[in-house]
Scaffold this motif. Structure first.
Motif, mmCIF file in Angstrom:
data_model
loop_
_atom_site.group_PDB
_atom_site.id
_atom_site.type_symbol
_atom_site.label_atom_id
_atom_site.label_comp_id
_atom_site.label_asym_id
_atom_site.label_seq_id
_atom_site.Cartn_x
_atom_site.Cartn_y
_atom_site.Cartn_z
ATOM 1 N N GLU A 177 31.213 -38.235 99.848
ATOM 2 C CA GLU A 177 29.873 -37.678 100.070
ATOM 3 C C GLU A 177 28.979 -38.651 100.837
ATOM 4 N N PRO A 181 31.266 -37.385 105.110
ATOM 5 C CA PRO A 181 30.983 -35.972 104.839
ATOM 6 C C PRO A 181 31.411 -35.040 105.972
ATOM 7 N N ALA A 222 21.451 -38.577 104.796
ATOM 8 C CA ALA A 222 22.441 -37.531 104.522
ATOM 9 C C ALA A 222 22.624 -36.634 105.750
ATOM 10 N N ARG A 226 25.934 -36.079 108.201
ATOM 11 C CA ARG A 226 26.526 -34.749 108.405
ATOM 12 C C ARG A 226 26.441 -34.303 109.866
ATOM 13 N N LEU A 382 20.132 -39.338 97.074
ATOM 14 C CA LEU A 382 21.073 -38.965 98.135
ATOM 15 C C LEU A 382 21.802 -37.656 97.778
ATOM 16 N N GLU A 383 22.173 -37.522 96.507
ATOM 17 C CA GLU A 383 22.821 -36.262 96.083
ATOM 18 C C GLU A 383 21.851 -35.093 96.216
ATOM 19 N N ASN A 386 21.578 -34.051 99.769
ATOM 20 C CA ASN A 386 22.703 -33.212 100.210
ATOM 21 C C ASN A 386 22.588 -31.780 99.696
ATOM 22 N N LYS A 387 22.065 -31.627 98.486
ATOM 23 C CA LYS A 387 21.873 -30.271 97.933
ATOM 24 C C LYS A 387 20.803 -29.519 98.762
ATOM 25 N N LEU A 389 20.154 -30.048 101.892
ATOM 26 C CA LEU A 389 20.774 -29.709 103.188
ATOM 27 C C LEU A 389 21.762 -28.543 103.039
ATOM 28 N N ASP A 390 22.491 -28.495 101.907
ATOM 29 C CA ASP A 390 23.392 -27.351 101.657
ATOM 30 C C ASP A 390 22.591 -26.051 101.704
#
Ligand code: CTP
Length: 397
Positions: A177, A181, A222, A226, A382-383, A386-387, A389-390
């Motif tokens: 991750e 990624p 992040a 990506r 950071l997690e 990413n969520k 951005l998802d």
């Protein structure tokens, strides 16, 4: 999945060194090329031959030995690595890197590499909680090094507490991750604002807020990982901007407004994580204001609302705003989503433990225009980035 990726695994001297065998084996199964560097102390726990068999590559132990396995290009490990993972990472290696000491192969490689470096610490609880270790970790985090939080449990020394090496499976997931990624934002232009704004009262005084910039910088990092082309517009913070992003430092809300508007047109995604001050002193003084008898009144006037303006101007951009609240979180956040014509609001209650300004973690709700309110439980910024951005990718489909 990791075909063509070069991963350097640094193993330092801790009881958990044997778990690094599992980590190396998992990376190999995913198709990565793995090179292991062991410190001398690590060889007291696991034989280099074990890592040699699992990685199918020579293992490097000490740079001052005659090169046996590794050739003259030993520094090339530093250069060819896509990511460097140190697991387990002792207080010693963390301390060395934090202080610029390069006295063996592993510390030298870390220092000579521009790849992302991920530490998975493992040590006695008291040692982990020692302020010197924590200061070193903080310093490295601010410089862009990554850390995988150790787990709690019974440690090798018999103590119960935090300091156990995180599970190999989770370490592998975290490394992927952080550093490897999927490129699902390749070619997209993304602008993120971060940090506080600063309004001048006089040449020595200002009005600002408690924003650390961590959330916005995590989003920039992040998104860049990506594949996005990232512009980071940021008020003053103590964080180093991620390498490769187009960094635009700003000060006041008007300065941030002008910078954002200048770059708005070419963006596909705009994420407004900055804590923009709503007011500024009406007449900043040219000279230092001297104290006088009685009270001082400073007249504050409204700043432009950047997000509101972007909401009016947007064409096909995805617009993401933040709502930092202390009460009535979802109600206020929904109000901002509608009023500012955003596509998504990331809402957090800054009074909650593990959320808000300065924290390394956050707990957020993602509110979209279809009425979905998705809770993201406590996770690293950071997690969370990413969520977010998802969700942005989901919205842009
Ligand atoms: N924002 C902005 N410009 C401002 C104020 C806020 O662009 N002058 C953006 C922030 O970057 C954030 C969102 O608006 O994405 C919400 O900010 P917040 O300060 O929480 O909301 P406000 O609109 O200022 O509302 P209030 O002060 O009533 O909470």
């Amino acid at each position: 999945m990791l075909k063509g990726k070069n991963i350097v695994v640094g193993v330092t001297g801790g009881v958990a060194a044997y778990k690094a065998c599992d980590i190396v084996s998992r990376f190999k199964k995913l198709g990565a090329e793995v090179n292991v560097i062991m410190t001398k102390a690590a060889t007291e726990f696991v034989q280099p031959q074990a890592f040699q068999a699992l990685s199918q590559n020579p293992v490097t132990v000490d740079m001052f030995e005659t090169p046996r396995y590794w050739d003259i290009e030993h520094i090339s490990l530093a250069q060819k690595a896509d990511v460097l993972l140190v697991a387990p990472a002792t207080a010693n290696i963390i301390g060395k890197v934090a202080n610029g000491i390069a006295d063996d192969m592993l510390s030298t490689t870390i220092m000579a590499s521009t790849a992302k470096v991920v530490f998975a610490p493992a040590m006695n609880t008291k040692m982990y909680e020692n302020v010197i270790v924590q200061d070193n970790i903080k310093k490295l985090k601010n410089l862009g090094y990554h850390f995988i939080q150790p787990a709690s449990g019974r440690l090798a020394c018999g103590d119960i507490g935090v300091g156990k090496l995180c599970e190999p499976e989770k370490i592998v997931e975290a490394v992927i991750e952080i550093a490897l990624p999927v490129q699902d934002l390749a070619g997209k232009n993304l602008l993120v604002t971060a940090g506080p704004t600063v309004e001048t009262i006089d040449p020595v005084r200002f009005i600002s807020n408690r924003s650390s910039g961590k959330m916005g910088y995590a989003i920039a990092e992040a998104a860049q990982a990506r594949g996005a082309i990232v512009t980071l517009v940021s008020g003053p913070t103590n964080i180093k901007p991620p390498a490769g992003v187009d960094f635009m430092p700003t000060t006041s809300a008007i300065n941030m407004y002008d910078t954002v508007m200048e770059h708005f047109n070419k963006q596909d995604i705009i994420i407004k994580a900055a804590a923009v001050g709503d007011y500024r002193p009406e007449n900043p003084a040219d000279m230092k204001i001297k104290k006088q008898e009685g009270n001082l009144t400073i007249n504050l006037v409204r700043n432009p609302d950047i997000l509101l303006e972007l909401g009016k101007r947007k064409t096909n951009q995805i617009l993401v705003g933040f709502a930092a609240e202390t009460n009535n979180l979802l109600e206020y956040a929904t109000g901002k989503l509608n009023k500012k014509n955003a596509d998504l609001i990331v809402a957090n209650d800054v009074t909650e433990n593990g959320a808000g300004f300065g924290s390394d973690t956050n707990i957020v709700y993602l509110l979209d225009r279809q009425g979905e309110q998705r809770k993201i439980e406590m996770a690293s910024k950071l997690e969370i980035a990413n969520k977010i951005l998802d969700k942005v990718i989901e919205l842009s489909k």
